[in-house]
Design an enzyme around this catalytic site. Structure first.
Site, mmCIF file in Angstrom:
data_model
loop_
_atom_site.group_PDB
_atom_site.id
_atom_site.type_symbol
_atom_site.label_atom_id
_atom_site.label_comp_id
_atom_site.label_asym_id
_atom_site.label_seq_id
_atom_site.Cartn_x
_atom_site.Cartn_y
_atom_site.Cartn_z
ATOM 1 C CE LYS A 173 32.097 51.869 -56.750
ATOM 2 N NZ LYS A 173 31.299 52.249 -57.757
ATOM 3 C CG ASP A 189 19.901 48.001 -61.629
ATOM 4 O OD1 ASP A 189 20.564 48.080 -60.575
ATOM 5 O OD2 ASP A 189 20.481 47.559 -62.424
ATOM 6 C CE LYS A 238 22.167 44.929 -61.649
ATOM 7 N NZ LYS A 238 23.182 45.786 -62.468
ATOM 8 C CG ASN A 240 19.380 44.474 -58.359
ATOM 9 O OD1 ASN A 240 20.541 44.259 -57.614
ATOM 10 N ND2 ASN A 240 19.617 45.039 -59.489
ATOM 11 C CG ASP A 277 18.902 47.440 -56.226
ATOM 12 O OD1 ASP A 277 20.171 46.950 -56.788
ATOM 13 O OD2 ASP A 277 18.753 48.606 -56.217
ATOM 14 C CB THR A 290 26.552 43.132 -66.471
ATOM 15 O OG1 THR A 290 25.718 42.663 -67.434
ATOM 16 C CG2 THR A 290 25.997 43.563 -65.190
#
Ligand SMILES: O=C(O)Cn1ncc2ncnc(NCCc3cnc(NC(=O)Nc4cccc(Cl)c4)s3)c21
Length: 273
Positions: free
Chosen positions: A24, A138, A140, A143, A156, A174
């Site tokens: 993004k 974070d 997941k 990352n 990350d 999510t």
């Protein structure tokens, strides 16, 4: 800091290669530092996007934290620089993305030996972060990266940044990896990372996250109650470890040091590693 650390980098120091990932806020490119030939990953972030999303302070904090972390299972940030339109992060290159490796597996799951190695390395990296009072928040598959040798690296550094360039981020984001205290908006501490180790372990052994449901609301409810089931192929020892991590009450989750001592980890990892 030594000379290298306060080096003033510019884009002219690099030959830019293929795009490694798109997000993004901007893309990640393979790049080669011209004078050394050293290969890096160059994350490019557009200042307009950063300002629009109001994450400037988070980016600064991430860079501050990340330039001081040194661990074999954390992707290094060698430096950063910016021009009038973009911020650039000079990152250690790790060729494989765990979520893509997972998707490439039959039934989208790893063997217990491979899963145990990843969980051991992730846990060691998180112990290192927690010792520096850094909570990741974070963890997941998106990352986590893998080196050519097959070792895991946390990639990350937006430790508390959720508006991140995550590939699986659906429109509303999510929830799958968030623990009860975060989905309910309660305060949280480093045991949020312990929960996400449990979610990751479940997903890499089963092929989908434990609280996955057709609707956001249903996922929310299942997380709050730590409501999940095991397919019959999940071995008893693995179930035991997951059940000690996916606990609603943060203080009852297994401390990370004890994750490394759990029989499932010891039996399935090469004790020499
Ligand atoms: O994984 C991929 O997509 C591609 N890929 N493939 C190989 C490879 N090797 C190394 N790194 C890669 N990717 C960069 C990983 C990151 C590290 N640190 C980050 N930090 C960040 O994005 N921060 C950030 C973003 C937007 C807003 C704010 Cl506030 C902060 S992203 C690689």
């Amino acid at each position: 800091t030594n000379k290298k650390d306060d080096m003033k980098w510019t884009l002219d120091n690099f030959d830019i290669g293929k795009a490694l990932g798109k997000g993004k806020f901007g893309n990640v490119y393979l790049a080669r530092e011209k004078s050394s030939g050293f290969i890096v990953a160059l994350k490019v972030l557009f200042k307009t996007q950063i300002l629009k999303a109001n994450v400037e302070h988070q980016l600064k904090r991430e860079i501050e934290i990340q330039t001081h972390l040194r661990h074999p299972n954390i992707v290094r940030m060698f430096g950063y620089f910016h021009d009038d339109a973009r911020v650039y992060m000079i990152l250690e290159y790790a060729p494989k993305q765990l979520y893509k490796e997972l998707q490439a597996q039959e039934n989208q799951r790893f063997s217990e030996v491979r899963a145990a190695l990843y969980i051991k390395q992730l846990t060691e990296a998180l112990i290192y972060c927690h010792d520096k009072n850094i909570i990741h928040r974070d963890i997941k598959p998106e990352n986590l990266l893998l080196t050519k040798a097959g070792d895991l690296k946390i990639a990350d550094f937006g430790w508390s940044v959720h508006t991140r360039d995550s590939k699986r981020m659906t429109l509303c984001g999510t929830l799958d990896y968030l623990p009860p205290e975060m989905v309910s908006g309660n305060s949280h501490d480093k045991s949020v990372d312990v929960w996400s180790v449990g979610v990751l372990l479940y997903e890499i052994l089963v092929g989908k996250p434990p609280f996955e449901a057709p609707t956001y609301e249903e996922t929310y409810k299942r997380i709050l109650n730590a409501q999940y089931i095991f397919p019959q192929h999940v071995a008893p020892l693995a179930r035991d470890l997951i059940s000690r991590l996916l606990r609603v009450k943060p203080e009852t989750r297994l401390p990370l040091q004890e994750v490394l001592l759990h029989d499932w980890i010891k039996i399935h990892t090469n004790l020499l590693k």
